[in-house]
Design a protein around this motif. Sequence first.
Motif, PDB file in Angstrom:
ATOM      1  N   ASN A  36       0.814  -1.206   0.000  1.00  0.00           N
ATOM      2  CA  ASN A  36       0.000   0.000   0.000  1.00  0.00           C
ATOM      3  C   ASN A  36       0.850   1.258   0.000  1.00  0.00           C
ATOM      4  N   THR A  37       0.192   2.379  -0.205  1.00  0.00           N
ATOM      5  CA  THR A  37       0.926   3.620  -0.379  1.00  0.00           C
ATOM      6  C   THR A  37       1.426   4.194   0.937  1.00  0.00           C
ATOM      7  N   TYR A  38       0.762   3.880   2.036  1.00  0.00           N
ATOM      8  CA  TYR A  38       1.152   4.507   3.299  1.00  0.00           C
ATOM      9  C   TYR A  38       2.308   3.746   3.952  1.00  0.00           C
ATOM     10  N   ASN A  39       3.281   4.518   4.444  1.00  0.00           N
ATOM     11  CA  ASN A  39       4.436   3.956   5.153  1.00  0.00           C
ATOM     12  C   ASN A  39       5.180   2.912   4.327  1.00  0.00           C
ATOM     13  N   ALA A  40       5.128   3.033   3.019  1.00  0.00           N
ATOM     14  CA  ALA A  40       5.781   2.076   2.119  1.00  0.00           C
ATOM     15  C   ALA A  40       6.869   2.768   1.319  1.00  0.00           C
ATOM     16  N   ALA A  41       7.765   1.963   0.760  1.00  0.00           N
ATOM     17  CA  ALA A  41       8.879   2.504  -0.021  1.00  0.00           C
ATOM     18  C   ALA A  41       9.331   1.474  -1.045  1.00  0.00           C
ATOM     19  N   LYS A 217       8.176  -2.350  -0.194  1.00  0.00           N
ATOM     20  CA  LYS A 217       8.299  -2.905   1.148  1.00  0.00           C
ATOM     21  C   LYS A 217       7.555  -2.003   2.121  1.00  0.00           C
ATOM     22  N   ALA A 218       7.180  -2.556   3.272  1.00  0.00           N
ATOM     23  CA  ALA A 218       6.514  -1.762   4.292  1.00  0.00           C
ATOM     24  C   ALA A 218       6.655  -2.455   5.643  1.00  0.00           C
ATOM     25  N   PRO A 219       6.688  -1.686   6.730  1.00  0.00           N
ATOM     26  CA  PRO A 219       6.781  -2.272   8.074  1.00  0.00           C
ATOM     27  C   PRO A 219       5.433  -2.790   8.543  1.00  0.00           C
ATOM     28  N   LEU A 220       5.477  -3.785   9.408  1.00  0.00           N
ATOM     29  CA  LEU A 220       4.295  -4.390  10.013  1.00  0.00           C
ATOM     30  C   LEU A 220       4.569  -4.609  11.494  1.00  0.00           C
ATOM     31  N   THR A 221       3.498  -4.867  12.253  1.00  0.00           N
ATOM     32  CA  THR A 221       3.662  -5.243  13.657  1.00  0.00           C
ATOM     33  C   THR A 221       2.879  -6.517  13.937  1.00  0.00           C
ATOM     34  N   TYR A 222       3.256  -7.175  14.992  1.00  0.00           N
ATOM     35  CA  TYR A 222       2.662  -8.465  15.353  1.00  0.00           C
ATOM     36  C   TYR A 222       1.204  -8.319  15.761  1.00  0.00           C
ATOM     37  N   PRO A 237      -2.077   4.130  11.386  1.00  0.00           N
ATOM     38  CA  PRO A 237      -1.768   4.971  12.559  1.00  0.00           C
ATOM     39  C   PRO A 237      -0.626   4.428  13.419  1.00  0.00           C
ATOM     40  N   GLN A 238      -0.391   3.130  13.345  1.00  0.00           N
ATOM     41  CA  GLN A 238       0.712   2.517  14.097  1.00  0.00           C
ATOM     42  C   GLN A 238       2.031   2.558  13.320  1.00  0.00           C
ATOM     43  N   GLY A 239       2.024   3.229  12.171  1.00  0.00           N
ATOM     44  CA  GLY A 239       3.231   3.328  11.370  1.00  0.00           C
ATOM     45  C   GLY A 239       3.438   2.158  10.437  1.00  0.00           C
ATOM     46  N   ASP A 270      -7.736  -8.570   4.532  1.00  0.00           N
ATOM     47  CA  ASP A 270      -9.038  -7.926   4.387  1.00  0.00           C
ATOM     48  C   ASP A 270      -9.179  -7.312   2.998  1.00  0.00           C
ATOM     49  N   THR A 271     -10.429  -7.153   2.553  1.00  0.00           N
ATOM     50  CA  THR A 271     -10.706  -6.708   1.184  1.00  0.00           C
ATOM     51  C   THR A 271     -10.037  -5.391   0.805  1.00  0.00           C
ATOM     52  N   PRO A 272     -10.115  -4.331   1.639  1.00  0.00           N
ATOM     53  CA  PRO A 272      -9.491  -3.067   1.237  1.00  0.00           C
ATOM     54  C   PRO A 272      -7.987  -3.014   1.457  1.00  0.00           C
ATOM     55  N   CYS A 273      -7.398  -4.063   2.022  1.00  0.00           N
ATOM     56  CA  CYS A 273      -5.946  -4.124   2.237  1.00  0.00           C
ATOM     57  C   CYS A 273      -5.471  -3.048   3.217  1.00  0.00           C
ATOM     58  N   LYS A 274      -6.158  -2.909   4.348  1.00  0.00           N
ATOM     59  CA  LYS A 274      -5.797  -1.871   5.300  1.00  0.00           C
ATOM     60  C   LYS A 274      -5.655  -2.359   6.734  1.00  0.00           C
ATOM     61  N   ALA A 275      -5.949  -3.621   7.013  1.00  0.00           N
ATOM     62  CA  ALA A 275      -5.998  -4.050   8.407  1.00  0.00           C
ATOM     63  C   ALA A 275      -4.999  -5.153   8.751  1.00  0.00           C
ATOM     64  N   THR A 276      -5.154  -6.336   8.162  1.00  0.00           N
ATOM     65  CA  THR A 276      -4.376  -7.499   8.597  1.00  0.00           C
ATOM     66  C   THR A 276      -3.812  -8.262   7.414  1.00  0.00           C
TER      67      THR A 276
END
Length: 298
Positions: A36-41, A217-222, A237-239, A270-276
Motif C-alpha cells: 500500500n501507499t502509506y508507510n511504504a517505499a 516494502k513496508a513495516p508491520l507489527t505483530y 496509525p501505528q506506522g 481484508d478486502t481493502p488491504c488496510k488491516a491485517t
Amino acid sequence: MTTAARAGTTARRATVITAAACAAVLGAALPSSAINTYNAAPAPERTEVGSLVVQYDHDEDATTPDRVRWVCSGTMIDGDTFLTAAHCTTDWPENVKFGVSLDQDVQAALDQAAEDHPGDPDTAFATVAVPGTEHNHPGYPGPAADTRDISVVEVPAAAMKARWDFTPATLPTAGQLDDLGAQGLNATDFLVAGYGTQEAQNGPGGHTHPGGGVRMKAPLTYNALNKAWLRLSMTAPQGNGGACYGDSGGPNFARIDGTLTLVGTTITGDTPCKATNVTYRLDTPGARDFLAPFVTLP
C-alpha cells in the motif's frame, strides 16, 4: 504496501482465489496486490524478492500460450528455488508456463517486452523471466486451520545468476516464532515485500486497487500467532504499511537476533488491504517437510 495478496474476491481470500481469477484482475486493472501507499517505499535492495510470471492461453485457441503477465510475488530461498503460494500456481490452463523475474519493475519489463516483440509471447516471456517448474504442496488445498498454501518454482541456478545478483533469503529454524513468545513477537520488527497493488481507492465505478508491478516494502507489527498462520497488523496509525492483491506468495520478514528472517508468505487479508496480513508460517513441521526436498533447512 498494499501490494501483497493476489487477485481477489469479496474478502481478499487469496487462499481460495484461482490463478485464472488473478490473471483476470491483472488484465483488467493492472497487477493485483501491491504494497500500500502509506508507510511504504521501493525495495531495490531486496534482491531476493521476485515476481511470478506466467505465459498462458488467453484466447482459447489451445495452440500457443498467448498472454504473458505477472500474477504473484515470491522469494528466492536458494540459488534455484523460488518460494510462493500454491494458489498462485494452480488452476491454470494445461499449457501454462511459469517463470521468475527479479526485476525491480516487472510491469515495465513486461510492457517493454510486449512492445519489442509484438505477437511473440514466447520471446516476451523469455525476455522477462527465467522459466521454471512448479511444485505445489500435495495437500493443497487443506482445511482452514492449515490450507497448505505453499509452492516452489525450481529455476536453473545458472540462468538466474546470469541475469540478477541476489542473496537468497534466510529461512527460520523449527518453531522459531513459538520460541519468541508473545512478548518477543510484540517486540519484533516485521517487513513485508511484494509487487502487489495499492489499498482500495474510491472512484467512479466504486473501489479500485491501482498500481502494482513494482517491488515495494513496508513495516508491520505483530497481531497473532496460530498453528499455521502468522497475522500481522497493517494499520497506518501505528506506522505500518501492508500487503494487497498481487503480493500473495511474497515474503514477510522478521528481524530476529539481527538477522532478517523469512518467517511467512502472504496469503490473504481484508478486502481493502488496510488491516491485517495473514501469512503462512515457514517454521512449522508441515512447511518444513514440504521445503526439505528443495532447500537445506536451518
